[in-house]
Scaffold this motif. Structure first.
Motif, PDB file in Angstrom:
ATOM      1  N   CYS A 285     -19.249  28.436   6.380  1.00 14.75           N
ATOM      2  CA  CYS A 285     -19.063  26.737   6.590  1.00 14.75           C
ATOM      3  C   CYS A 285     -18.498  26.399   7.859  1.00 14.75           C
ATOM      4  CB  CYS A 285     -18.323  26.210   5.411  1.00 14.75           C
ATOM      5  SG  CYS A 285     -17.579  24.348   5.211  1.00 14.75           S
ATOM      6  N   ALA A 286     -17.369  27.901   7.898  1.00 14.56           N
ATOM      7  CA  ALA A 286     -16.329  27.660   9.273  1.00 14.56           C
ATOM      8  C   ALA A 286     -17.052  27.852  10.534  1.00 14.56           C
ATOM      9  CB  ALA A 286     -15.725  28.747   8.675  1.00 14.56           C
ATOM     10  N   LEU A 287     -17.895  28.635  10.629  1.00 15.37           N
ATOM     11  CA  LEU A 287     -18.641  29.518  11.549  1.00 15.37           C
ATOM     12  C   LEU A 287     -20.262  27.558  12.120  1.00 15.37           C
ATOM     13  CD1 LEU A 287     -20.441  33.176  11.363  1.00 15.37           C
ATOM     14  CD2 LEU A 287     -18.807  31.730  12.744  1.00 15.37           C
ATOM     15  N   ILE A 288     -20.026  26.626  10.565  1.00 20.82           N
ATOM     16  CA  ILE A 288     -21.229  25.417  11.016  1.00 20.82           C
ATOM     17  C   ILE A 288     -20.728  25.036  12.187  1.00 20.82           C
ATOM     18  CG2 ILE A 288     -22.182  23.885   9.845  1.00 20.82           C
ATOM     19  CD1 ILE A 288     -23.072  26.110   7.994  1.00 20.82           C
ATOM     20  N   VAL A 289     -19.386  24.746  11.263  1.00 22.47           N
ATOM     21  CA  VAL A 289     -18.689  23.390  11.759  1.00 22.47           C
ATOM     22  C   VAL A 289     -18.163  24.504  13.747  1.00 22.47           C
ATOM     23  CG1 VAL A 289     -15.379  22.757  12.308  1.00 22.47           C
ATOM     24  CG2 VAL A 289     -17.110  22.826  10.205  1.00 22.47           C
ATOM     25  N   LEU A 290     -17.627  25.562  13.300  1.00 24.30           N
ATOM     26  CA  LEU A 290     -16.930  26.100  14.704  1.00 24.30           C
ATOM     27  C   LEU A 290     -18.161  26.139  15.670  1.00 24.30           C
ATOM     28  CD1 LEU A 290     -15.024  27.600  16.056  1.00 24.30           C
ATOM     29  CD2 LEU A 290     -16.216  29.704  15.937  1.00 24.30           C
ATOM     30  N   THR A 291     -19.549  26.528  15.310  1.00 21.57           N
ATOM     31  CA  THR A 291     -20.952  26.023  16.500  1.00 21.57           C
ATOM     32  C   THR A 291     -21.041  24.972  16.280  1.00 21.57           C
ATOM     33  OG1 THR A 291     -22.410  26.829  14.964  1.00 21.57           O
ATOM     34  CG2 THR A 291     -21.375  28.604  16.277  1.00 21.57           C
ATOM     35  N   LEU A 292     -21.255  23.357  15.709  1.00 24.71           N
ATOM     36  CA  LEU A 292     -21.243  22.721  16.410  1.00 24.71           C
ATOM     37  C   LEU A 292     -22.445  22.229  15.412  1.00 24.71           C
ATOM     38  CD1 LEU A 292     -19.932  21.161  19.126  1.00 24.71           C
ATOM     39  CD2 LEU A 292     -19.018  21.103  16.838  1.00 24.71           C
ATOM     40  N   GLY A 293     -23.001  23.112  14.048  1.00 22.37           N
ATOM     41  CA  GLY A 293     -23.807  23.673  13.672  1.00 22.37           C
ATOM     42  C   GLY A 293     -25.264  24.217  13.884  1.00 22.37           C
ATOM     43  N   LEU A 294     -24.809  24.927  15.062  1.00 25.26           N
ATOM     44  CA  LEU A 294     -26.310  25.359  15.472  1.00 25.26           C
ATOM     45  C   LEU A 294     -26.133  26.935  14.639  1.00 25.26           C
ATOM     46  CD1 LEU A 294     -25.382  25.376  19.666  1.00 25.26           C
ATOM     47  CD2 LEU A 294     -27.035  24.415  18.334  1.00 25.26           C
ATOM     48  N   PHE A 295     -25.132  27.207  13.978  1.00 25.93           N
ATOM     49  CA  PHE A 295     -25.272  28.101  13.042  1.00 25.93           C
ATOM     50  C   PHE A 295     -26.365  27.907  11.554  1.00 25.93           C
ATOM     51  CE2 PHE A 295     -23.923  31.267   9.819  1.00 25.93           C
ATOM     52  CZ  PHE A 295     -24.130  32.236  10.380  1.00 25.93           C
ATOM     53  N   LEU A 296     -26.715  27.340  12.023  1.00 24.72           N
ATOM     54  CA  LEU A 296     -27.665  26.597  10.305  1.00 24.72           C
ATOM     55  C   LEU A 296     -28.568  27.310  11.206  1.00 24.72           C
ATOM     56  CD1 LEU A 296     -26.497  22.737  10.187  1.00 24.72           C
ATOM     57  CD2 LEU A 296     -26.471  25.505   8.144  1.00 24.72           C
ATOM     58  N   LEU A 297     -28.774  27.623  12.316  1.00 22.30           N
ATOM     59  CA  LEU A 297     -30.363  27.670  13.331  1.00 22.30           C
ATOM     60  C   LEU A 297     -30.519  29.272  12.692  1.00 22.30           C
ATOM     61  CD1 LEU A 297     -30.505  25.697  16.575  1.00 22.30           C
ATOM     62  CD2 LEU A 297     -31.849  25.227  14.204  1.00 22.30           C
ATOM     63  N   VAL A 298     -28.954  30.006  12.584  1.00 21.74           N
ATOM     64  CA  VAL A 298     -29.751  31.060  12.184  1.00 21.74           C
ATOM     65  C   VAL A 298     -29.723  31.519  10.415  1.00 21.74           C
ATOM     66  CG1 VAL A 298     -28.148  33.289  12.194  1.00 21.74           C
ATOM     67  CG2 VAL A 298     -27.937  31.953  13.472  1.00 21.74           C
ATOM     68  N   ILE A 299     -29.045  30.420  10.264  1.00 21.48           N
ATOM     69  CA  ILE A 299     -28.875  30.338   8.945  1.00 21.48           C
ATOM     70  C   ILE A 299     -30.263  29.654   8.248  1.00 21.48           C
ATOM     71  CG2 ILE A 299     -28.210  28.966   6.447  1.00 21.48           C
ATOM     72  CD1 ILE A 299     -26.053  29.117   7.794  1.00 21.48           C
ATOM     73  N   ASN A 300     -31.188  29.095   8.766  1.00 17.32           N
ATOM     74  CA  ASN A 300     -32.454  28.614   8.199  1.00 17.32           C
ATOM     75  C   ASN A 300     -33.741  30.279   8.745  1.00 17.32           C
ATOM     76  OD1 ASN A 300     -32.154  26.202   7.774  1.00 17.32           O
ATOM     77  ND2 ASN A 300     -32.959  25.599   9.544  1.00 17.32           N
ATOM     78  N   ALA A 301     -33.377  30.960   9.948  1.00 18.68           N
ATOM     79  CA  ALA A 301     -33.506  31.760  10.015  1.00 18.68           C
ATOM     80  C   ALA A 301     -33.913  33.403   9.243  1.00 18.68           C
ATOM     81  CB  ALA A 301     -33.433  32.818  11.934  1.00 18.68           C
ATOM     82  N   ALA A 302     -32.824  33.386   8.761  1.00 17.91           N
ATOM     83  CA  ALA A 302     -32.269  34.103   8.124  1.00 17.91           C
ATOM     84  C   ALA A 302     -33.109  33.903   6.833  1.00 17.91           C
ATOM     85  CB  ALA A 302     -31.175  34.247   7.679  1.00 17.91           C
ATOM     86  N   MET A 303     -33.165  32.435   6.580  1.00 15.58           N
ATOM     87  CA  MET A 303     -34.207  31.963   4.971  1.00 15.58           C
ATOM     88  C   MET A 303     -35.651  32.375   5.640  1.00 15.58           C
ATOM     89  SD  MET A 303     -31.773  31.509   3.168  1.00 15.58           S
ATOM     90  CE  MET A 303     -30.696  31.948   3.906  1.00 15.58           C
ATOM     91  N   LEU A 304     -36.244  32.258   6.528  1.00 11.65           N
ATOM     92  CA  LEU A 304     -37.177  32.121   6.717  1.00 11.65           C
ATOM     93  C   LEU A 304     -37.871  34.047   7.085  1.00 11.65           C
ATOM     94  CD1 LEU A 304     -40.128  31.159   7.420  1.00 11.65           C
ATOM     95  CD2 LEU A 304     -39.790  31.601   9.892  1.00 11.65           C
ATOM     96  N   LEU A 305     -36.885  34.842   6.879  1.00  6.12           N
ATOM     97  CA  LEU A 305     -36.628  36.105   6.637  1.00  6.12           C
ATOM     98  C   LEU A 305     -36.705  36.608   5.716  1.00  6.12           C
ATOM     99  CD1 LEU A 305     -34.344  37.741  10.393  1.00  6.12           C
ATOM    100  CD2 LEU A 305     -37.086  38.138   9.498  1.00  6.12           C
ATOM    101  N   LEU A 306     -36.189  35.982   4.890  1.00  5.29           N
ATOM    102  CA  LEU A 306     -36.167  36.604   3.810  1.00  5.29           C
ATOM    103  C   LEU A 306     -37.305  36.234   2.621  1.00  5.29           C
ATOM    104  CD1 LEU A 306     -34.185  37.592   1.086  1.00  5.29           C
ATOM    105  CD2 LEU A 306     -33.522  34.255   0.372  1.00  5.29           C
TER     106      LEU A 306
END
Length: 126
Positions: free
Chosen positions: A62-83
């Protein structure tokens, strides 16, 4: 019915990402029933991961999502695809995502955009 529609929308979004990116693929014959069955199974796995794992990861990041203005969600989505690719491999399902960049990252963006567009077109009863 809503679950079936969302699974089909995820399958279509996965199919679009497979068509556009070389790093995401299903290694069965394209015109066979196995290909489309595999695509539906991968969509189910992807949906389960997004329903179970993604909320936990989003809460922890959550802190990274807020700090990056939501761009960290793209990293999370990519990680879910790799998973999804890893879990598919564990079950012997021929779905592969080569690496994080550019395959998983761009694939996650494509899947998000296509899912959003399909959500705008297909009513879900909300």
């Amino acid at each position: 019915m809503r679950f079936i529609i969302r699974t089909l929308a995820a399958a279509i979004a996965l199919w679009v990402s497979i068509q556009l990116l070389d790093g995401i693929r299903i290694t069965t014959e394209t015109n066979s029933v196995n290909y489309w069955g595999t695509l539906l199974i991968v969509a189910l796995i992807f949906g389960l991961i997004n329903a179970i794992v993604k909320p936990i990861v989003k809460a922890l990041g959550c802190a990274l999502i807020v700090l990056t203005l939501g761009l960290f969600l793209l990293v999370i989505n990519a990680a879910m695809l790799l998973l999804t690719s890893w879990i598919s491999g564990q079950f012997g399902i021929p779905f592969h995502v080569d690496d994080f960049w550019p395959s998983a990252f761009l694939g996650a963006i494509i899947i998000s955009v296509v899912s959003w567009l399909l959500g705008m077109i297909i009513p879900d009863g909300d």
